[in-house]
Motif scaffolding. Structure first.
Motif, PDB file in Angstrom:
ATOM      1  N   PHE A   1      10.922  -7.006 -30.058  1.00 29.82           N
ATOM      2  CA  PHE A   1      12.097  -7.970 -29.792  1.00 29.82           C
ATOM      3  C   PHE A   1      13.201  -6.405 -29.528  1.00 29.82           C
ATOM      4  N   MET A   2      13.121  -5.200 -30.021  1.00 27.62           N
ATOM      5  CA  MET A   2      13.996  -4.201 -29.627  1.00 27.62           C
ATOM      6  C   MET A   2      13.441  -4.005 -28.112  1.00 27.62           C
ATOM      7  N   LEU A   3      12.355  -3.881 -27.881  1.00 26.89           N
ATOM      8  CA  LEU A   3      11.959  -3.534 -26.450  1.00 26.89           C
ATOM      9  C   LEU A   3      12.344  -4.484 -25.581  1.00 26.89           C
ATOM     10  N   THR A   4      12.493  -5.656 -25.766  1.00 26.13           N
ATOM     11  CA  THR A   4      12.942  -6.737 -24.838  1.00 26.13           C
ATOM     12  C   THR A   4      14.436  -6.621 -24.801  1.00 26.13           C
ATOM     13  N   GLY A   5      15.152  -6.214 -25.780  1.00 21.78           N
ATOM     14  CA  GLY A   5      16.373  -6.032 -25.807  1.00 21.78           C
ATOM     15  C   GLY A   5      16.688  -4.654 -25.036  1.00 21.78           C
ATOM     16  N   LEU A   6      15.973  -3.817 -24.703  1.00 17.14           N
ATOM     17  CA  LEU A   6      15.971  -2.353 -24.366  1.00 17.14           C
ATOM     18  C   LEU A   6      16.014  -2.871 -22.616  1.00 17.14           C
ATOM     19  N   MET A   7      14.930  -3.669 -22.302  1.00 12.06           N
ATOM     20  CA  MET A   7      14.711  -3.818 -20.946  1.00 12.06           C
ATOM     21  C   MET A   7      15.828  -4.690 -20.486  1.00 12.06           C
ATOM     22  N   SER A   8      16.426  -5.632 -21.467  1.00 12.82           N
ATOM     23  CA  SER A   8      17.528  -6.451 -20.843  1.00 12.82           C
ATOM     24  C   SER A   8      18.736  -5.550 -20.541  1.00 12.82           C
ATOM     25  N   GLY A   9      18.803  -4.473 -21.414  1.00  9.21           N
ATOM     26  CA  GLY A   9      19.975  -3.491 -21.318  1.00  9.21           C
ATOM     27  C   GLY A   9      19.774  -2.657 -19.974  1.00  9.21           C
ATOM     28  N   VAL A  10      18.497  -2.561 -19.724  1.00 11.87           N
ATOM     29  CA  VAL A  10      17.941  -1.802 -18.338  1.00 11.87           C
ATOM     30  C   VAL A  10      18.477  -2.708 -17.124  1.00 11.87           C
ATOM     31  N   ALA A  11      18.024  -3.963 -17.302  1.00 16.15           N
ATOM     32  CA  ALA A  11      18.473  -5.088 -16.093  1.00 16.15           C
ATOM     33  C   ALA A  11      19.972  -5.087 -16.188  1.00 16.15           C
ATOM     34  N   ALA A  12      20.873  -5.051 -17.295  1.00 14.34           N
ATOM     35  CA  ALA A  12      22.314  -4.895 -17.372  1.00 14.34           C
ATOM     36  C   ALA A  12      22.618  -3.726 -16.362  1.00 14.34           C
ATOM     37  N   VAL A  13      22.067  -2.634 -16.676  1.00  9.31           N
ATOM     38  CA  VAL A  13      22.566  -1.616 -16.018  1.00  9.31           C
ATOM     39  C   VAL A  13      22.403  -1.664 -14.514  1.00  9.31           C
ATOM     40  N   LEU A  14      21.232  -2.171 -13.841  1.00  8.02           N
ATOM     41  CA  LEU A  14      21.018  -2.342 -12.665  1.00  8.02           C
ATOM     42  C   LEU A  14      21.860  -3.193 -12.006  1.00  8.02           C
TER      43      LEU A  14
END
Lengths: 334, 323
Positions: A228-241
């Motif tokens: 779940f943390m990893l999915t959150g992190l990737m959502s964060g990456v997508a948010a930055v992009l």
């Protein structure tokens, strides 16, 4: 659903031989991708152009980045419907930080940290209270975007510092955007983690039988939490992009993306009930969806009609092998 | 225990309403409460259809798109042929909805695709079809016949027809769930599909029927939606499916199937209705609505999870005593 419940449990990703259907799946999907590519290049003269194709990658890299982590989560028999809302929350936090005058490095850290925190919140509630993740993330989906609405209301964050636009608009080399290269690198990393490490094997084990996995010494809840943390992190990456690409934050940012991301994962051959699926499949599915969106866009097909195609593809690609198998069975028994 | 949970939720909704009424007396006038119920009618009806689907271990994410498609279809028929009587249009709406639900159900029953995948797909497909049918345009109030708009607003005993329809649907669904074979089959299918098969219940067919009912109700509400908001276009009821699932979850319907009641789902919908209607009255920014309903869903599932865990422990003891 009942058929699956009653059938003896097979581990699809371990089955080898003639009926190795999941391998054919990626082949089938790849054929679909090639067919769409050929169709598009014949239908529009603007399709086979490196610059246009490069633009096309922007349509799906952000969603596909989340899909990589979502694939791991779904293989683990969990799901996260809040990813688009995490983007909204994380983007809002970055907007607030940018307004306060922080530079690009701080913005990226803020964006990723909010993503991880939101993912940890999901993971905590799912593992601590043993509630189905679909229910928890329907709740946090409203909660996270709700917070973005409370903070922003009908305002928009528009001012982002110099240099921040590189992440969503910059190019690494020739027509290869930073987003696209980052996605390819992440795809390789996720592929290696899922298919070549013991951590990856444990994810399959949990997805197939969490109780057996627990008794085999797999720390089930810890892995769930970390995914779940990893999915959150990737959502964060997508948010930055995404924030960097469109240089603005509204509370409605990335609305409805969760369904597109899940469609991408399922189209990629990941079993929604958990236990099977591959990263190459998800990557191909990302390309399929990107090519469809881009090709139809060149032909001036409205987005909503494209969604009919994606929806039919999702059902058709899953139904086809099942229906074909049933017909073949009937024919064989005759 | 099951009654206990519904009573608890009823108390929460009542206390919330009374609390808001204490601050803003105009909120608890009979006229305003009737308006609130009328506003929530569609959510209540669709949530009841969803309850049946969720009880059988499935989920129907296509209800919002179903409403959009049927709403557009009946509005188009009405705009082109105003002479078609409204009861016939209602029948058409329900039939179209039934067709869409039956497609979902067939994919789940006969093809064996997981329900979340099927309805994720049909969510896009049905809304796309709504676009194709309407050609991207809206059918607005002046294109609709006066009767098309007037019927759900016709008052009977100070309540609009829409509220009466919702009340009738609640009673019928409650009767089906408690007193008919198919209603009990919904619970059996979700509670333990394997045991249900050995009891002689056709699990797949039961799920198919649940989808058909959910689709029919959603389709019927497509007409009500178009009439109530006097507009039909491709984007009506966007995201409504999640509001519906939220109402069920707050109402104590277990997403794992087999647990859930009609009063629970109705109260879950009313809870969201009270929140939605109270914010403007209390001069709180409407932007709070989403965050509050999200927090409410989380609170409800955490409380229910705790209660369910305790209940299993007691149930075994009770059965031991009974035998």
């Amino acid at each position: 659903m009942n058929q699956q419940a009653l059938a003896p449990h097979v581990i699809p990703d371990r089955v080898v031989g003639r009926f190795d259907w999941w391998k054919r799946w990626e082949l089938l999907l790849f054929a679909v991708a090639v067919a769409i590519f050929i169709f598009n290049s014949m239908a529009s003269p603007y399709f086979l152009n490196p610059y246009n194709l490069s633009d096309a990658t922007f349509n799906f890299t952000e969603k596909a980045t989340i899909a990589l982590a979502m694939a791991l989560l779904i293989i683990c028999a969990e799901i996260d419907l809040s990813v688009a809302s995490i983007i909204a929350l994380s983007s809002t936090a970055m907007g607030a930080a940018a307004t306060a005058g922080f530079g690009p490095p701080v913005l990226v850290i803020v964006g990723l940290a909010v993503g991880v925190a939101a993912g940890a919140f999901n993971g905590f509630i799912v593992t601590r209270f043993a509630i189905p993740s679909i229910v928890v993330t329907i709740g946090t989906m409203s909660l996270f975007r709700g917070i973005a609405f409370v903070v922003l209301g009908d305002h928009v964050y528009r001012t982002y510092p110099e240099g921040f636009n590189f992440f969503g608009q910059g190019y690494v080399w020739w027509v290869f955007s930073f987003e696209f290269v980052l996605f390819l690198v992440l795809a390789v990393v996720f592929g290696v983690v899922l298919h070549l490490t013991s951590f990856g094997r444990r994810i399959y084990a949990i997805g197939n039988n969490p109780i057996a996995a627990q008794f085999s010494g797999v720390r089930v809840n810890r892995i769930r939490f970390s995914l779940f943390m990893l999915t959150g992190l990737m959502s964060g990456v997508a948010a930055v992009l995404l924030t960097s690409r469109i240089s603005s934050t509204r509370p409605t940012i990335a609305m409805g993306w969760e369904l597109e991301v899940i469609t991408m994962v399922v189209l990629g051959g990941v079993n929604i009930l958990g236990g099977s699926g591959t990263i190459p499949g998800v990557v191909i599915a990302g390309f399929v969806m990107g090519l469809v969106t881009f090709g139809f866009g060149l032909l001036n097909v409205p987005g909503i009609v494209q969604s009919i195609f994606i929806g039919s593809l999702l059902i058709g690609v899953i139904a086809l092998p099942i229906v074909a198998g049933k017909i073949a069975d009937r024919w064989r028994t005759r | 225990m099951r009654v206990g949970r519904d009573v608890l939720l009823a108390i929460i909704v009542a206390v919330m309403t009374a609390g808001i009424g204490f601050i803003t007396p105009s909120f608890v006038t009979p006229a305003n409460l009737a308006g609130l119920f009328n506003d929530t009618s569609i959510l209540i009806m669709v949530a009841l259809g969803q309850t049946m689907v969720v009880l059988t271990k499935c989920i129907d994410l296509s209800v919002g798109a179903n409403i959009a498609f049927t709403g557009v279809i009946v509005a188009l028929i009405n705009a082109a042929h105003p002479e078609v009587p409204i009861p016939l249009l209602m029948l058409v709406a329900a039939a179209v909805g039934l067709g869409l639900g039956a497609f979902n159900g067939t994919m789940v029953w006969l093809v064996g695709i997981p329900p979340i995948v099927v309805t994720l797909g049909t969510l896009s497909i049905y809304r796309g079809l709504a676009f194709l049918a309407s050609g991207g345009t809206s059918i607005v109030g002046r294109q609709m016949s006066p009767a098309f708009i007037a019927v759900p607003r016709a008052e009977f005993l100070d309540l609009p027809a829409m509220s009466w329809i919702a009340i009738v649907v609640v009673i019928v669904v409650a009767f089906v769930m408690w007193r008919t074979r198919i209603g009990r089959a919904f619970y059996a299918t979700g509670g333990n599909p394997i045991a249900a098969v050995y009891t002689g219940i056709n699990v797949g067919r039961t799920q198919f029927i649940a989808f058909c009912i959910s689709g029919t109700i959603a389709g019927f509400c497509g007409y009500l939606w178009a009439s109530r908001y006097t507009i039909a276009y491709v984007d009506i009821a966007t995201g409504f499916e999640l509001e519906v699932v939220a109402a069920c979850v707050i109402g104590g319907v277990s997403i794992a199937g087999g647990i859930g009641t009609v009063p629970g789902a109705v109260l879950g919908a009313l809870f969201l209705g009270v929140v939605k209607n109270a914010l403007p009255v209390m001069h709180i920014s409407p932007f709070w609505q989403l965050a509050i309903s999200g927090a409410a869903i989380l609170g409800a599932v955490i409380i229910n999870a705790g209660r369910e865990r305790r209940r299993t422990g007691r149930l075994i003891l009770k059965e031991a005593v009974a035998s």
